[in-house]
Design an enzyme around this catalytic site. Structure first.
Site, PDB file in Angstrom:
ATOM      1  N   GLU A 215      10.214  -3.125   6.986  1.00 33.37           N
ATOM      2  CA  GLU A 215      10.532  -2.964   8.164  1.00 33.37           C
ATOM      3  C   GLU A 215      10.594  -1.894   9.130  1.00 33.37           C
ATOM      4  OE1 GLU A 215      15.104  -2.883  10.525  1.00 33.37           O
ATOM      5  OE2 GLU A 215      14.945  -2.350   8.345  1.00 33.37           O
TER       6      GLU A 215
ATOM      7  N   ALA B 158      -4.422  -7.617   4.455  1.00 30.21           N
ATOM      8  CA  ALA B 158      -4.511  -7.190   3.696  1.00 30.21           C
ATOM      9  C   ALA B 158      -3.365  -6.464   3.150  1.00 30.21           C
ATOM     10  CB  ALA B 158      -4.694  -5.724   4.945  1.00 30.21           C
TER      11      ALA B 158
ATOM     12  N   LYS C 240      -1.400  -0.230  -3.353  1.00 24.46           N
ATOM     13  CA  LYS C 240      -3.392  -0.265  -3.647  1.00 24.46           C
ATOM     14  C   LYS C 240      -3.012   1.592  -4.178  1.00 24.46           C
ATOM     15  CE  LYS C 240      -4.299   0.683   1.402  1.00 24.46           C
ATOM     16  NZ  LYS C 240      -3.091   0.246   1.734  1.00 24.46           N
TER      17      LYS C 240
ATOM     18  N   LYS D 204     -12.030  -0.539  -6.019  1.00 24.85           N
ATOM     19  CA  LYS D 204     -12.739  -0.184  -6.754  1.00 24.85           C
ATOM     20  C   LYS D 204     -11.707  -1.595  -7.850  1.00 24.85           C
ATOM     21  CE  LYS D 204     -10.263   4.068  -5.030  1.00 24.85           C
ATOM     22  NZ  LYS D 204     -10.857   3.168  -4.352  1.00 24.85           N
TER      23      LYS D 204
ATOM     24  N   LYS E  81      -7.018  -6.430  -7.953  1.00 31.12           N
ATOM     25  CA  LYS E  81      -8.125  -6.483  -6.937  1.00 31.12           C
ATOM     26  C   LYS E  81      -8.993  -7.403  -7.467  1.00 31.12           C
ATOM     27  CE  LYS E  81      -6.810  -5.429  -2.811  1.00 31.12           C
ATOM     28  NZ  LYS E  81      -6.172  -6.447  -2.287  1.00 31.12           N
TER      29      LYS E  81
ATOM     30  N   VAL F  73     -10.786   5.454   2.273  1.00 27.67           N
ATOM     31  CA  VAL F  73     -10.568   4.666   3.817  1.00 27.67           C
ATOM     32  C   VAL F  73      -9.735   5.905   3.826  1.00 27.67           C
ATOM     33  CG1 VAL F  73      -9.442   3.648   5.567  1.00 27.67           C
ATOM     34  CG2 VAL F  73     -10.694   2.452   3.656  1.00 27.67           C
TER      35      VAL F  73
ATOM     36  N   GLY G  84      -7.786   8.387   5.785  1.00 27.09           N
ATOM     37  CA  GLY G  84      -6.043   8.308   6.742  1.00 27.09           C
ATOM     38  C   GLY G  84      -5.285   7.416   5.877  1.00 27.09           C
TER      39      GLY G  84
END
Length: 186
Positions: free
Chosen positions: A46, A95, A99, A141, A153, A180, A182
């Site tokens: 949320e 997405a 992870k 990965k 994945k 990635v 950030g």
């Protein structure tokens, strides 16, 4: 913005699962530049959904894009089907994933449920809907998995390939990202 990319998404209804995550939110920022008709932010958290919706609302208004914040889980087939139908989604960018390596290692059942079953649920819902395509956001990965996250994945990629074989009238594809900046993952 590259014109050939922009024309693939302009005036379409796009949906990003995991829209409040580090990768999903950046994907949303980029997709708004292509001028879609509508962008559906689909998220199970949320506060993450609230935050990304609040951030993107001014950019969406400037680009004349309708922005919808939708709370839900990718493992809830009924909810996913209702959202695809209600908003007339054209393209799904999947997405949503657990992870963070140490967390998924300690919670492998939930990791597998979200990453593998969630991909199957989303893909099959796309196949049953009027959507045209599904894009799985995967990870480097998954190449030679050495951990639970990479393995889940990789299984999600295999699910996506199977969906393309079973539903050739739709487009099922995937993209692998490396580390990635950030990101809240590894």
């Amino acid at each position: 913005v590259l014109p050939e990319i922009a024309k693939n998404y302009s005036d379409k209804v796009l949906m990003v699962t995991g829209a409040g995550g580090s990768i999903g939110s950046e994907l949303c920022r980029q997709l708004l530049r292509f001028g879609p008709k509508k962008l559906i932010l689909f998220e199970c958290g949320e506060y993450a959904l609230y935050s990304i919706h609040r951030e993107l609302r001014p950019l969406a208004e400037r680009n004349d894009v309708l922005l919808e914040a939708v709370l839900g889980s990718v493992t809830d087939r009924g909810r996913v089907e209702v959202v695809l139908l209600r908003y007339g989604v054209t393209v799904v960018f999947h997405a949503a994933a657990y992870k963070h390596l140490p967390i998924v290692e300690e919670n492998e059942t939930e990791g597998a449920s979200n990453n593998v079953i969630g991909t199957r649920v989303m893909g099959e819902a796309v196949a049953a809907s009027n959507a045209e395509s599904f894009v799985l956001v995967s990870t480097d990965k998954a190449v030679r998995p050495t951990n639970v996250m990479g393995a889940t994945k990789r299984l999600a990629e295999l699910v996506t390939q199977d969906l393309q074989k079973r539903y050739p009238e739709k487009t099922f594809s995937m993209v692998r990202f490396g580390n990635v900046l950030g990101s809240s993952g590894s």
